[in-house]
Design an enzyme around this catalytic site. Sequence first.
Site, mmCIF file in Angstrom:
data_model
loop_
_atom_site.group_PDB
_atom_site.id
_atom_site.type_symbol
_atom_site.label_atom_id
_atom_site.label_comp_id
_atom_site.label_asym_id
_atom_site.label_seq_id
_atom_site.Cartn_x
_atom_site.Cartn_y
_atom_site.Cartn_z
ATOM 1 N N ARG A 212 72.523 38.902 47.977
ATOM 2 C CA ARG A 212 71.616 40.119 48.182
ATOM 3 C C ARG A 212 71.445 40.391 49.791
ATOM 4 O O ARG A 212 70.855 39.594 50.545
ATOM 5 C CB ARG A 212 70.420 40.064 47.365
ATOM 6 N N LYS B 188 76.470 44.797 46.036
ATOM 7 C CA LYS B 188 76.789 45.445 44.974
ATOM 8 C C LYS B 188 78.580 45.513 44.654
ATOM 9 O O LYS B 188 78.878 44.323 44.269
ATOM 10 C CB LYS B 188 76.457 47.053 45.460
ATOM 11 N N GLU C 89 65.680 33.588 65.614
ATOM 12 C CA GLU C 89 65.434 34.664 66.020
ATOM 13 C C GLU C 89 66.447 34.946 67.153
ATOM 14 O O GLU C 89 66.530 34.162 68.125
ATOM 15 C CB GLU C 89 64.038 34.987 66.541
ATOM 16 N N TYR D 87 64.774 28.564 61.820
ATOM 17 C CA TYR D 87 64.388 29.732 62.713
ATOM 18 C C TYR D 87 65.488 30.039 63.874
ATOM 19 O O TYR D 87 65.808 29.030 64.374
ATOM 20 C CB TYR D 87 63.125 29.793 63.468
ATOM 21 N N ASP E 164 76.186 55.441 54.641
ATOM 22 C CA ASP E 164 75.752 54.432 53.917
ATOM 23 C C ASP E 164 76.563 54.071 52.745
ATOM 24 O O ASP E 164 76.650 54.915 51.714
ATOM 25 C CB ASP E 164 74.393 54.660 53.447
ATOM 26 N N THR F 126 74.890 47.469 51.580
ATOM 27 C CA THR F 126 74.378 46.352 51.032
ATOM 28 C C THR F 126 75.809 45.483 50.909
ATOM 29 O O THR F 126 76.859 45.597 50.962
ATOM 30 C CB THR F 126 73.927 46.584 49.675
HETATM 31 C C1 LIG Z 1 71.364 50.041 46.788
HETATM 32 C C2 LIG Z 1 71.178 50.905 48.079
HETATM 33 C C3 LIG Z 1 70.543 50.790 49.227
HETATM 34 C C4 LIG Z 1 69.318 49.796 49.165
HETATM 35 O O1 LIG Z 1 69.856 48.373 48.958
HETATM 36 P P1 LIG Z 1 68.688 47.532 48.932
HETATM 37 O O2 LIG Z 1 69.344 46.044 49.094
HETATM 38 O O3 LIG Z 1 68.080 47.580 47.573
HETATM 39 O O4 LIG Z 1 67.641 47.688 49.906
HETATM 40 C C5 LIG Z 1 70.652 51.656 50.211
HETATM 41 N N1 LIG Z 1 71.584 52.697 50.323
HETATM 42 C C6 LIG Z 1 72.323 53.069 49.310
HETATM 43 C C7 LIG Z 1 73.009 54.185 49.170
HETATM 44 C C8 LIG Z 1 72.109 52.113 47.812
HETATM 45 O O5 LIG Z 1 72.759 52.613 46.839
#
Ligand SMILES: *Cc1c(COP(=O)(O)O)cnc(C)c1O
Length: 421
Positions: free
Chosen positions: A238, A232, A60, A58, A203, A229
């Site tokens: 993840r 990807k 936090e 933990y 994002d 993220t």
């Molecule tokens: C995949 C994605 C997310 C979310 O990611 P998770 O890890 O699945 O919650 C957020 N924004 C965009 C643009 C994405 O393509």
Amino acid sequence: MTFNGYFSDGNELADKEVFDAIRSELTRQQDQIELIASENFASKEVIAALGCVMTNKYAEGYPSRRYYSGCSCVDVAENIAIERVCKLFNCKYANVQPHSGAQANLSVFYALMSPGDTFLGMGLDMGGHLTHGATPTISGKWFKSISYGINEDGLIDYDNVQKLAEEHNPKLILAGASSYSRKIDFKRFREIADSVGAYLFVDIAHYAGLVVAGLYPSPMEHAHVVSSTTHKTLRGPRGGIILTNDEVLAKKINSAVFPGVQGGPQMHSIAAKAVAFGEALRPEFKEYAKKVLENSIAMAKRLKENGLDIVSGKTECHMSIVDLTKLSVTGKIASLELEEAGITCNKNAIPFDKLPPTKTSGIRIGSAAMSTRNFGVSEFQKIADMIYTVLSNYGKSGYDDLRQRVRGEALELCRAYPLYK
Ligand SMILES: *Cc1c(COP(=O)(O)O)cnc(C)c1O
């Protein structure tokens, strides 16, 4: 430490039921052509870090400012992750704790807006992500979300974004997408945001790996806050990250992630992020990203030569949206049939799609995962031909045999480029 984890015999979970599922998943990943644009194959090193004892801890709070004792070792891992990710994206402040991209985005909303505030985001049906204001999500329910989209050419309609901004006076403008194959003009977005006094939040969940390699525009100098993220194109575990150059915003974001949105950080995952960021800092990652882009362009080009349309006409990143309206298949059928043929991808709406989101008229394909397996241009051209063969023959006589033949070809390609061996 040597780690054979789930990758080879002699290193098995005593829990047979779960272990069998894991091993079947390994085989599935090894034997299928993975074109889901949001997926990738993390390294064994990253997966080794994920399966480590830091999951027990933990922690936090933030390094040196924890609510529990015993955090000196996990502090090291988190500090390395922060330092490396700041170097990767050339920024001053990073929060590496978000459990996912959606959690990262929620934290940014929590830091910069109050319930009922207005923000602009790219519509889900136009290529945006669920968390960019779609009605079934917090982003659409707790805020007044206004959607912008793309024009007839499949390009972001910046004039319309400007118009919507003036009309609705948003607190925040969110740029970034899940299904958009072209470069986004972050500078233009910032100008629009500045013209109405809004925050610009970008994002780059999909594009992060290409941004790191300098192959996709970096939003860092234009955005107030950037999220991504890590799993990807960045090819880590993840998870999510939030970046900024603004000290005041960095503090707000830290409080928003914890205790605002999350409790204890997943320290094993943060350690794995640190490993992945270390990999992305190496010259080999740039080479990888270059191949991702080359392969993606080659696959889209070959599909076009076969007579299919690519939304917006081309790709400038790892993904393409293939318009299937010329063929007699929906996106849903296409993705199911391709899976039978050993190729995984997802159905995807095309601009102004006449079919509902459950069917769609397109598929989204990406090159990040198979480029990790060292597929090159000729393999991706072959995949494009295989996709075309399956989809253009669907429903015709002899189709089942043809699909079976493609399944064989897919397996052959996969076996030629082993994964986790
Ligand atoms: C995949 C994605 C997310 C979310 O990611 P998770 O890890 O699945 O919650 C957020 N924004 C965009 C643009 C994405 O393509």
